[in-house]
Structures are given as C-alpha cells and as structure tokens.
Design an enzyme around this catalytic site. Sequence first.
Site, mmCIF file in Angstrom:
data_model
loop_
_atom_site.group_PDB
_atom_site.id
_atom_site.type_symbol
_atom_site.label_atom_id
_atom_site.label_comp_id
_atom_site.label_asym_id
_atom_site.label_seq_id
_atom_site.Cartn_x
_atom_site.Cartn_y
_atom_site.Cartn_z
ATOM 1 N N SER A 1 5.002 0.060 4.666
ATOM 2 C CA SER A 1 5.085 0.088 3.109
ATOM 3 C C SER A 1 5.781 1.182 2.463
ATOM 4 O O SER A 1 5.761 1.439 1.287
ATOM 5 C CB SER A 1 3.748 -0.174 2.324
ATOM 6 N N SER B 1 -3.012 2.301 3.986
ATOM 7 C CA SER B 1 -1.820 1.460 4.648
ATOM 8 C C SER B 1 -2.230 1.212 6.161
ATOM 9 O O SER B 1 -2.265 2.305 6.905
ATOM 10 C CB SER B 1 -0.374 2.030 4.636
ATOM 11 N N SER B 2 -2.803 -0.171 6.561
ATOM 12 C CA SER B 2 -3.338 -0.146 7.641
ATOM 13 C C SER B 2 -2.378 0.201 8.928
ATOM 14 O O SER B 2 -2.351 0.826 9.958
ATOM 15 C CB SER B 2 -3.793 -1.641 7.823
ATOM 16 N N HIS C 1 0.884 -1.159 0.014
ATOM 17 C CA HIS C 1 0.048 -0.003 0.121
ATOM 18 C C HIS C 1 0.948 1.281 -0.054
ATOM 19 O O HIS C 1 1.014 1.908 0.877
ATOM 20 C CB HIS C 1 -0.751 -0.049 1.150
ATOM 21 N N HIS D 1 -0.452 -8.906 0.849
ATOM 22 C CA HIS D 1 -1.190 -8.835 1.658
ATOM 23 C C HIS D 1 -2.063 -10.215 2.032
ATOM 24 O O HIS D 1 -2.927 -10.560 2.666
ATOM 25 C CB HIS D 1 -2.549 -7.866 1.099
ATOM 26 N N GLU E 1 -5.964 -8.183 3.277
ATOM 27 C CA GLU E 1 -5.574 -9.107 4.173
ATOM 28 C C GLU E 1 -6.783 -9.737 4.749
ATOM 29 O O GLU E 1 -6.513 -11.109 4.908
ATOM 30 C CB GLU E 1 -4.387 -8.575 5.345
ATOM 31 N N CYS F 1 2.914 -12.194 2.323
ATOM 32 C CA CYS F 1 4.093 -12.139 3.250
ATOM 33 C C CYS F 1 3.754 -13.519 4.063
ATOM 34 O O CYS F 1 2.662 -14.068 4.581
ATOM 35 C CB CYS F 1 3.709 -11.097 4.451
ATOM 36 N N CYS G 1 2.414 -8.813 13.710
ATOM 37 C CA CYS G 1 3.430 -9.309 13.033
ATOM 38 C C CYS G 1 4.581 -8.363 13.818
ATOM 39 O O CYS G 1 4.320 -7.309 14.588
ATOM 40 C CB CYS G 1 3.722 -9.190 11.630
ATOM 41 N N THR H 1 -2.420 -9.124 10.782
ATOM 42 C CA THR H 1 -1.253 -8.739 11.280
ATOM 43 C C THR H 1 -0.730 -7.258 11.578
ATOM 44 O O THR H 1 0.110 -7.214 12.353
ATOM 45 C CB THR H 1 -0.110 -9.240 10.144
HETATM 46 S S1 SF4 Z 1 3.707 -5.694 7.990
HETATM 47 FE FE1 SF4 Z 1 4.370 -7.681 8.899
HETATM 48 S S2 SF4 Z 1 2.679 -9.050 8.150
HETATM 49 FE FE2 SF4 Z 1 2.653 -7.115 6.856
HETATM 50 S S3 SF4 Z 1 3.968 -7.495 5.140
HETATM 51 FE FE3 SF4 Z 1 5.215 -6.786 6.732
HETATM 52 S S4 SF4 Z 1 6.152 -8.049 7.655
HETATM 53 FE FE4 SF4 Z 1 4.389 -9.061 6.724
#
Ligand code: SF4
Length: 319
Positions: A274, A229-230, A46, A80, A132, A102, A201, A171
């Site tokens: 991101s 972007s969450s 994102h 995602h 996601e 991911c 994560c 995540t």
């Molecule tokens: S934010 Fe976390 S779950 Fe999402 S892509 Fe990055 S490492 Fe993977």
Amino acid sequence: MTMPPLDILLCAPRGFCAGVVRAIDAVEKALAVYGPPVYVRHEIVHNKYVVESLRRKGAVFVRELDEIPDGDSPVIFSAHGVPRAVPEAAASRRLFAIDATCPLVTKVHREAEVHHKRGRHIILVGHAGHPEVIGTIGQLPQGAITLVETAGDIAGLEPADEANLAYVTQTTLSVDDTREIVETLKARFPRIVGPHKEDICYATTNRQGAVKRVAPLVDALIVVGSPNSSNSQRLREVAEREGCPLVRLILRGEDIDWSLFGDIRRLGVTAGASAPEILVEEIIDAFAARFSVNVETVSTADESVFFPLPRGLRGQAAE
Ligand code: SF4
C-alpha cells in the site's frame, strides 16, 4: 566535504499491488465521474499518504455507514473487504455502494462460503482485528469461523466434528509462518481441507521473496509502509528473520532516525503493497543527501497482474 558511499539494493517487486491500484483508481474515478464527496468506508488502503491525498481531492473517510448522510454520493468499501452486513446495510438505505474489495480477498470469501455450504467448520489463519479478518469472518453466520493466529493456538481447538473442517488464510501473512501453521493444522486434523496452496496473495509472496534475497546482503533494510499495514509488517519480520541487523518500517523520509544509519555501507529498500513509489523515492533522496548513493535493483519476480475497476465504475466517462 565528500560523502560516504552507500549501495542501495532496491527490492523488486515492491510497493503497490494490483488490488491497491484498483482501490485507489476506484476512488479517483468515482471523484471524476460523480464529483465530491465520495465516501470511503475505512482507509481505502493502509497508507496515510494515500488517504490524505485522496482526502484533498474530495474523498470523505468514515468508520461506519451511519456517518454518511442519505443521498446519491457513492460510498466505496476498502480493498480489505467488508462483512456482509455492510453492503446489506448500504442497500437498505439505498446508498450507492461501490465495492473495491481486492478480488483476491473476495476469492477467500467465496472459498469460505463454499466450505460452509458443504457443512464444514472453517479455521481462518489471520490476525485478530485486521479489517480483512473482520470482513472474512463477517461473510458467514456467527460461529461458522474460528480464528487461529499462531501454531500454538491449534492445540486449544475443540471442533465439534474433526472430519468436517476446512481452512482459509488472510492474504497478507508471512509465507513461512503460515506454512508452519497449516502443517500443524494438518498434523492435528488430517482430514482438514483447504486451498491448493495457502490464500496468501501473489503480491505478498513476491515482496517477501525479494526481501529474503536482499536482507542477508545489507547492513540495514527499510520497509516503506504504515505500521497498520499487515504486509509491510510481515516484510519487516522477514528481513529480521533473514538476519538483517537493522530493519525499520518507515512511512516518510522525515521519520528516518539518522543516528541508526550513520555507519552503514549497504542498505536494502522495499515497500509494502500500500506504499506509493513516491515515498520510496523520498527515502532514497533523503539518503542521497547524506551519502554518495549507488542504486541497484534486485528483482526476484515479474508481475503483470491487473484488476479491472469495480462494478459501477467500469465504462463511466468522467464529467
Ligand atoms: S496485498 Fe494482495 S490481497 Fe491485498 S490488495 Fe494487494 S493483491 Fe489484493
């Protein structure tokens, strides 16, 4: 003219996580090995800057597979994750699919699958409509997963069998909100099973941890990232909750509203998972053109996570 002083506290860790690096590398490697076009289903991550720079190199972003003509060109699924029906549809059309989901999202998919096999109904803690969440729900037959967005949603749940419940989480949620939601779930359904911790994560956890340290120390904080972007939105919320009086989510230097930042003396800067570092530098440069800046990094965790490229790209030499 002398410029006013400004201390910039730069959060670390910030910006790209291992899953985002892997997804972007996957598109770049596919372009190098197979040549354009490389189709990418949805934004690979994102961030418009990232998407545009890959588009310029020959990536073609599509919403759905039916926009892709038959042929040998690769199609990459975003970090995602995707509903199971997507790789199935790609296989039935013999498209060359490369899955850049991911691995930490895939882990949640596998957890949900195991719970389902064991006959448990699954509560997914997450945000409706986020790719996601759509991908995780789409791993299992319809009705196998119920989405919960807030602790308030839990009172309305009416599971068929309270003794056979499990939960998984998106995540990129707020660590604090999720803890509250999970506690509420456990209070209402004491036999619910779930991950050892939640599924948030390492990158989300670490970026929020750094913002928690910096936000109380500064007059304003900028999160570099996209509105969709969450994890970037969660960083903004964490900073606000920690009492930072002015918090803005900003994509590019040109988006800064200078009427807001005139009187500050200390600025916090972070970036969503991101957002590339070049955009952080752009924001700092924009402040350096107006203030005499002193940049200090505030580090709260070390990161060394690395994910190998998706299958189909490992070991391939560029043309
Ligand atoms: S934010 Fe976390 S779950 Fe999402 S892509 Fe990055 S490492 Fe993977």
